[in-house]
Design an enzyme around this catalytic site. Structure first.
Site, PDB file in Angstrom:
ATOM      1  N   HIS A  17       0.869  -1.310  -0.037  1.00 41.62           N
ATOM      2  CA  HIS A  17       0.098  -0.125  -0.030  1.00 41.62           C
ATOM      3  C   HIS A  17       0.665   1.165  -0.020  1.00 41.62           C
ATOM      4  CE1 HIS A  17      -3.193  -2.587   2.248  1.00 41.62           C
ATOM      5  NE2 HIS A  17      -3.540  -2.454   1.065  1.00 41.62           N
ATOM      6  N   LYS A  41     -16.984  -6.828   7.997  1.00 41.63           N
ATOM      7  CA  LYS A  41     -16.112  -7.856   7.342  1.00 41.63           C
ATOM      8  C   LYS A  41     -15.180  -8.389   8.500  1.00 41.63           C
ATOM      9  CE  LYS A  41     -14.323  -6.343   2.855  1.00 41.63           C
ATOM     10  NZ  LYS A  41     -13.353  -5.954   2.025  1.00 41.63           N
ATOM     11  N   ARG A  90      -1.163  -5.505  -8.516  1.00 43.51           N
ATOM     12  CA  ARG A  90      -0.188  -6.345  -8.088  1.00 43.51           C
ATOM     13  C   ARG A  90       0.202  -7.249  -9.482  1.00 43.51           C
ATOM     14  NH1 ARG A  90      -2.526  -8.457  -2.955  1.00 43.51           N
ATOM     15  NH2 ARG A  90      -4.442  -8.298  -4.168  1.00 43.51           N
ATOM     16  N   SER A 128      -2.732  -7.801   2.629  1.00 40.31           N
ATOM     17  CA  SER A 128      -3.115  -7.726   4.143  1.00 40.31           C
ATOM     18  C   SER A 128      -3.544  -9.262   4.885  1.00 40.31           C
ATOM     19  CB  SER A 128      -4.229  -6.761   4.470  1.00 40.31           C
ATOM     20  OG  SER A 128      -4.016  -5.672   3.933  1.00 40.31           O
TER      21      SER A 128
HETATM   22  O1  PNS Z   1      -8.781  -3.095   0.155  1.00 40.96           O
HETATM   23  P1  PNS Z   1      -9.910  -3.413  -0.674  1.00 40.96           P
HETATM   24  O2  PNS Z   1     -10.960  -4.280   0.381  1.00 40.96           O
HETATM   25  O3  PNS Z   1      -9.665  -4.112  -1.835  1.00 40.96           O
HETATM   26  O4  PNS Z   1     -10.820  -2.298  -1.044  1.00 40.96           O
HETATM   27  C1  PNS Z   1     -12.258  -2.116  -1.566  1.00 40.96           C
HETATM   28  C2  PNS Z   1     -13.012  -1.161  -1.535  1.00 40.96           C
HETATM   29  C3  PNS Z   1     -12.969  -0.599  -0.048  1.00 40.96           C
HETATM   30  C4  PNS Z   1     -12.388   0.192  -2.314  1.00 40.96           C
HETATM   31  C5  PNS Z   1     -14.239  -1.328  -2.240  1.00 40.96           C
HETATM   32  O5  PNS Z   1     -14.944  -2.480  -1.742  1.00 40.96           O
HETATM   33  C6  PNS Z   1     -15.226  -0.227  -2.061  1.00 40.96           C
HETATM   34  O6  PNS Z   1     -15.021   0.912  -2.770  1.00 40.96           O
HETATM   35  N1  PNS Z   1     -16.421  -0.284  -1.159  1.00 40.96           N
HETATM   36  C7  PNS Z   1     -17.295   0.716  -0.736  1.00 40.96           C
HETATM   37  C8  PNS Z   1     -18.822   0.487  -1.408  1.00 40.96           C
HETATM   38  C9  PNS Z   1     -18.635   0.760  -2.808  1.00 40.96           C
HETATM   39  O7  PNS Z   1     -18.578   1.967  -3.293  1.00 40.96           O
HETATM   40  N2  PNS Z   1     -19.063  -0.300  -3.639  1.00 40.96           N
HETATM   41  C10 PNS Z   1     -19.248  -0.011  -5.161  1.00 40.96           C
HETATM   42  C11 PNS Z   1     -17.855   0.294  -5.933  1.00 40.96           C
HETATM   43  S1  PNS Z   1     -17.567  -0.982  -6.845  1.00 40.96           S
END
Ligand code: PNS
Length: 165
Positions: A17, A41, A90, A128
């Site tokens: 990150h 989660k 990645r 993570s």
């Molecule tokens: O670190 P991660 O878990 O890969 O991050 C995922 C994240 C938090 C960026 C994504 O799940 C998100 O933006 N969630 C918020 C809900 C949302 O907006 N969902 C629709 C977007 S596709």
């Protein structure tokens, strides 16, 4: 002012990150590392712990700050005047889900542009989840996370193993 968000779960923040943050920070006037508040989660670290770990790790970057958000990322960006989403990639497998998210976010908020940053090869296998798995089994995670995070992971893993007798 060019404002970007780097959204994620960050449970916990890794050197992967931070590699993305290091690449993106110079491009924007402000980069907000935004932690999704999603207790369902069942994260290892609660929101405040994750925010504190990120704040410590990004301290060297004067234009990077930390925030939390609930609900849709598109709504968060609209309400805060953020026009760019930063995401790390990645390997090609990441791209499949990342492209879908980028398209969905743009469908929800037309002005939102997602920018992908290839993670440096040395972090291409770091996540993570894997870092937590290594910590849970007593492994050394210090190469993959900032020092404060490695300590927190070791303490959490030790607490968890005691909790399970
Ligand atoms: O670190 P991660 O878990 O890969 O991050 C995922 C994240 C938090 C960026 C994504 O799940 C998100 O933006 N969630 C918020 C809900 C949302 O907006 N969902 C629709 C977007 S596709």
């Amino acid at each position: 002012m060019r404002k970007a968000v780097y959204p994620g779960t960050f449970d916990p923040i890794t050197r992967g990150h931070l590699d993305v943050i290091g690449q993106a920070a110079p491009i924007f006037d402000e980069l907000v590392v935004a932690v999704l508040h999603n207790p369902s989660k069942r994260p290892w670290f609660d929101l405040d712990e994750r925010l504190a770990m990120i704040a410590e790790a990004v301290a060297p970057y004067p234009n990077v700050r930390v925030d939390a958000f609930r609900g849709l990322l598109a709504d968060y960006c609209r309400s805060t005047g953020i026009g760019y989403v930063v995401r790390g990639v990645r390997h090609h497998v990441d791209l499949q889900s990342e492209m879908a998210m980028a398209h969905m976010n743009r469908a929800l908020f037309r002005d939102l542009v997602t920018m992908f940053f290839p993670t440096s090869p040395e972090w291409s296998f770091v996540s993570s989840s894997l870092v937590k798995d290594v910590a849970m089994h007593g492994g050394d995670v210090s190469p993959f996370v900032p020092a404060g995070v490695a300590e927190a992971l070791a303490a959490r893993a030790q607490g968890a193993s005691k909790g399970h007798g």
